[in-house]
Structures are given as C-alpha cells and as structure tokens.
Design an enzyme around this catalytic site. Structure first.
Site, mmCIF file in Angstrom:
data_model
loop_
_atom_site.group_PDB
_atom_site.id
_atom_site.type_symbol
_atom_site.label_atom_id
_atom_site.label_comp_id
_atom_site.label_asym_id
_atom_site.label_seq_id
_atom_site.Cartn_x
_atom_site.Cartn_y
_atom_site.Cartn_z
ATOM 1 N N SER A 1 0.820 -1.215 0.000
ATOM 2 C CA SER A 1 0.000 0.000 0.000
ATOM 3 C C SER A 1 0.851 1.262 0.000
ATOM 4 C CB SER A 1 -0.941 0.013 1.211
ATOM 5 O OG SER A 1 -0.213 -0.065 2.429
ATOM 6 N N ASP B 1 -3.235 5.921 12.712
ATOM 7 C CA ASP B 1 -2.416 5.279 11.690
ATOM 8 C C ASP B 1 -1.064 6.001 11.563
ATOM 9 O OD1 ASP B 1 -1.242 4.200 9.450
ATOM 10 O OD2 ASP B 1 -3.035 4.284 8.204
ATOM 11 N N HIS C 1 0.823 4.783 7.326
ATOM 12 C CA HIS C 1 0.553 5.404 6.032
ATOM 13 C C HIS C 1 0.759 6.923 6.109
ATOM 14 C CE1 HIS C 1 -1.593 1.504 5.648
ATOM 15 N NE2 HIS C 1 -1.139 1.587 4.417
#
Length: 366
Positions: free
Chosen positions: A105, A336, A339
C-alpha cells in the site's frame, strides 16, 4: 519498443535542472538521499478536487486535519540541489511508454502521488482516467491510469511480498494456512517486465503479524521452512526478485528502481501515538535508528550484481512522523502511524525518483 533518445528539449532543461555554482555540486554528482528538511512555504500543487486519485482515506486536509505545517517543508540534499518535479517534461518523455509501481500500500500511495503530480496542470481532467473504470481500493490487484493526451499509462500492481503466496503443500501442520514461495515471483511478473520504468517496494508485510500470526510460513521449492527467520526469508525473496530483474528484464529498455523501506512511527499506545501530535520533522541529529531492511537490500543487489537503482527514501522519511495519516482518515478509530497524508511526503519520493531518472541518463532520460 525501441529506446528513444534525445527527447529532452533545451527549453525544458532550463526549467528542470538546478543551476550549479562553485559551492554546490551538479545533479550528476549529487547524493540526493542525504540531507535535511528545511522550511518551505510553497503550496501543494494538488488536492482531492483536482486529483481524484488521491485516496480519500489519506486526504488528511479533507478529513479534518487542522494544520498544514507538514506540507511546508522541502528536502534539501547536502551540498547540491534537486530539480523541481516538471510534469510537462515527464509527460513528454513518457509518450507511448509505461511506468509501473509494484508493491504494498505504500507503493500504491506513491503511485497515487505520481499521478496527481503529473495531472496537476492538465486542464482537461477527463483525459486522465483509470483504464478499466476501477476505483482505488486496497483489494484491487491491478490499476492503470492513462494519460490519453500523452499516450502513456501509470500502473500499480499490488504485491506486498513480491513473491507468491498460496496454499501450503500437503501434508502440512494445521497452523499453516498459506506459504510464501520465496523462490517464485508473483504470477503477474510477466506483465511487469514490459514496462519502461519499474519502481518496486516491499518491507512492511515482513513482520510477525503479517506472516506467522496469520498462519503464513515460508516455502522453498516444495519444502516448508518452519525454522526460517523473517529476516532470512526477506533476504531470500529479494534475491529471487533481483535475479529475476537481471535475467528477465530488458535492461537496455527498462529502468529498474527499488524504493527502500520507509519507517513507521508507532511510538506510544494506540490512543496517544506520537505521530498524532507532531507538526514538524524530527531534527536529523536526534534520529539514530538502524534500518536492517535497507542493509539487506544493498547486500542483495551487490551479491546479484543487478543494475538496479535503490531509491533510498528511508532516512528522509524517518524524520517525518508529522506527515502520517494519524487519525485524519475515514472510518477508522486507530491512529495510523504507518501510512502517509496525500499531498505530503510521498510527493518527495517522486521528486527523488525524477531526479534519479535524470541522473541515470538512459533511454528517454538521456
């Protein structure tokens, strides 16, 4: 497709390459990966309105982040300058070609950033579209955005490990649900090798939680290697990948990069993680973490002797715990710290990719 040379127009060169001086080295001699973050008030060139390919969950400003300080920093290599990201120049060079990002990702985030940077100054946004009409999701194994006016595609292949994951050979212990075949690349590799620029990454899934904890173990040929450590398995998988590049990719046509691992910043408990409150980079002098993934990558490429360029964004990203998604996302309660916001740090990975392509002086980048 033949390699095209000599397409770099002089009028574009004046806009792209930094002016050299007696005190600063030229781009060709520049270590673009060693430097520091310095304040810069230049505005971002895109947002979710101008670029629908910036993933909604990573569009921190749209998701309520109250500050924009994390966008006001510029990477400054020591003793030299890097070129601005010149979208016009890149679109011209990529005419009729393919550039593909392959990885997890984090690779998808860089792919999204690259598209957004390239289309920022395009008036007819409808001329840029996903080839199959797909929306960007974590489950899509393949995405390709076409720039129809310039006749090229920017592709993404989801491959968190680069090697194949599949059912284990029988008989196998019940705890083994899947295996990573360390000596076999993803089945989609036949589609990768035809691209003109390849940017790989893998690293974040080589952890206990992403392997053993979910019943995923390592396999060589038909044998399950229960005692193999994650670091050894990672090294073996990278060796398989690098050998494939050397033997299968037409390196007279294709430029191959491996973007190094960018550290996450999970310090603190889930309610009070440090990345949630940071608004500026960590000073270089205070960061002393070792990066074993990066050393393994360098070792493997040296051992295989493959002409692969390491896009080393590890240290520059380590300083940027202020640029994470944190809690400025959608539909998640967990902070998070892995990311990254878009726009944000991934735009600088692509600035360095552009500089590295110019440094290589091969193909259309000559």
């Amino acid at each position: 497709m033949p390699v095209r040379k000599g397409t770099f127009r002089s009028d574009v060169a004046d806009k792209v390459l930094p002016k050299s001086s007696n005190s600063r080295r030229s781009l060709a001699a520049c270590d673009i990966y060693t430097g520091t973050w310095i304040p810069d008030n230049t505005s971002s060139v895109y947002n979710s309105t101008t670029c629908p390919y910036a993933e909604a969950g990573f569009s921190c400003q749209d998701n309520g982040r109250p500050d924009s300080d994390y966008l006001k920093w510029r990477w400054q290599p020591t003793g030299c300058d890097i070129p601005k990201f010149n979208a016009e120049d890149i679109r011209q060079r990529l005419r009729g070609l393919r550039i593909a990002f392959v990885g997890d990702s984090m690779g998808r985030t860089q792919w999204e950033s690259f598209i957004c940077l390239l289309m920022a100054d395009i008036r007819n946004k409808s001329s840029v579209y996903e080839v199959h009409g797909n929306t960007i999701t974590k489950q899509r194994p393949y995405l390709a955005v076409r720039f129809s006016a310039s006749n090229f595609t920017v592709e993404y292949y989801r491959s968190p490990y680069l090697v194949q994951e599949g059912p284990p050979p029988k008989p196998a212990p019940k705890r083994i649900k899947t295996t990573l075949k360390l000596d076999k690349l993803e089945i989609a590799e036949s589609r990768w090798m035809q691209a003109d620029v390849l940017v790989f990454n893998t690293g974040h899934w080589w952890t206990t939680s992403k392997t053993f904890a979910r019943g995923c173990y390592f396999q060589l040929d038909k044998s399950i290697k229960l005692g193999l450590s994650i670091e050894s398995a990672y090294r073996t998988a990278l060796s398989t990948w690098a050998s494939w590049v050397k033997m299968k990719v037409d390196l007279s046509k294709t430029q191959v990069f491996f973007r190094s691992y960018e550290p996450a910043h999970w310090e603190g408990n889930w309610r009070n993680r440090l990345c949630k409150s940071e608004t500026k980079p960590v000073p270089n002098t205070s960061y002393t973490e070792d990066f074993p993934h990066l050393q393994v990558l360098h070792d493997v490429i040296q051992e295989v002797a493959a002409p692969i360029t390491v896009l080393n964004i590890t240290s520059m990203s380590a300083y940027r715990r202020d640029s994470h998604v944190a809690n400025w996302t959608r539909g998640r309660n967990v902070v998070d710290c892995g990311h990254w916001c878009l726009p944000g740090l991934p735009d600088w990975w692509n600035r360095l990719l552009y500089a590295a392509l110019l440094q290589k002086r091969a193909g259309v980048w000559a």
